[in-house]
Design a protein around this motif. Structure first.
Motif: not given
Length: 199
Positions: A9, A26, A29, A41, A43, A46, A48, A50, A62-63, A109, A153
């Motif tokens: 990050s 990716p 986190h 992030t 996507l 994938c 995420a 939150c 996370n991703h 995502g 996004r």
């Protein structure tokens, strides 16, 4: 104060939201408890998650690339896989004083950008995995925006719980498809029991 997840990050000022943002790659986190700071992030298929402690405003996202967990012989735990990605994010929030009983989640995502002709796509499996995981852990799902055919996004403000989602144009979604297809191939071609550095 934010938590940098293994170099995955970076912090910058984002003029789209007029605030500082922490961009998460990716397989990584990040967690923050700073006011008016977004975790963001990009996507495709994938997903995420939150997650935040609603009382303390501690949270992050996370991703992850693949649902489930790494079942290779080496048993390597990787945040590219959903189970580990969820565990490390939740544990990071707990370490900062959060409590699971106060957590809520928003999920984004899981678009259909890789295996576009399949019925059971990676994106669908990713989205279903994270929703099932949250249910099993007793974490309330406050909102979700998954599926479709456009990359997203996501900007998540843990201090308030606010999320902004920008759907990317078709040209950027096609670029995301090429990137994710290459990443998926690398995972599939990795030697069994061995690691692969994707990012």
């Amino acid at each position: 104060m934010s938590s940098r997840a293994g170099g995955g990050s970076a912090s910058y000022f984002d003029p789209k939201i007029g605030a500082r943002a922490i961009s998460v790659l990716p397989g990584h986190h990040d967690v923050t408890q700073e006011t008016d700071v977004a975790v963001t992030t990009l996507l495709g298929s994938c997903v995420a998650a939150c997650i935040r402690d609603v009382d303390k405003g501690i949270g992050g996202l996370n991703h992850f690339l693949l649902p489930g967990e790494d079942r290779s012989e080496a048993g390597a735990r990787s945040a590219r896989y959903g189970v580990h990605a969820m565990e490390v994010l939740i544990n990071d929030i707990l370490k900062r004083g959060g409590q699971k009983s106060r957590m809520e989640a928003k999920v984004f995502g899981g678009a259909n950008v890789i295996d576009v002709s399949a019925k059971d796509t990676v994106g669908i499996r990713n989205a279903q995995f994270v929703k099932d995981y949250l249910r099993s852990e007793g974490i309330r799902l406050a909102a979700s925006d998954t599926g479709g055919d456009r990359a997203r996004r996501v900007y998540f403000f843990p201090s308030s719980g606010r999320v902004s989602v920008l759907r990317l144009p078709a040209s950027e979604t096609r670029t995301m498809r090429r990137t994710e297809t290459q990443l998926e191939r690398k995972v599939q071609q990795a030697p069994r029991g061995g690691g692969v550095e994707l990012f």
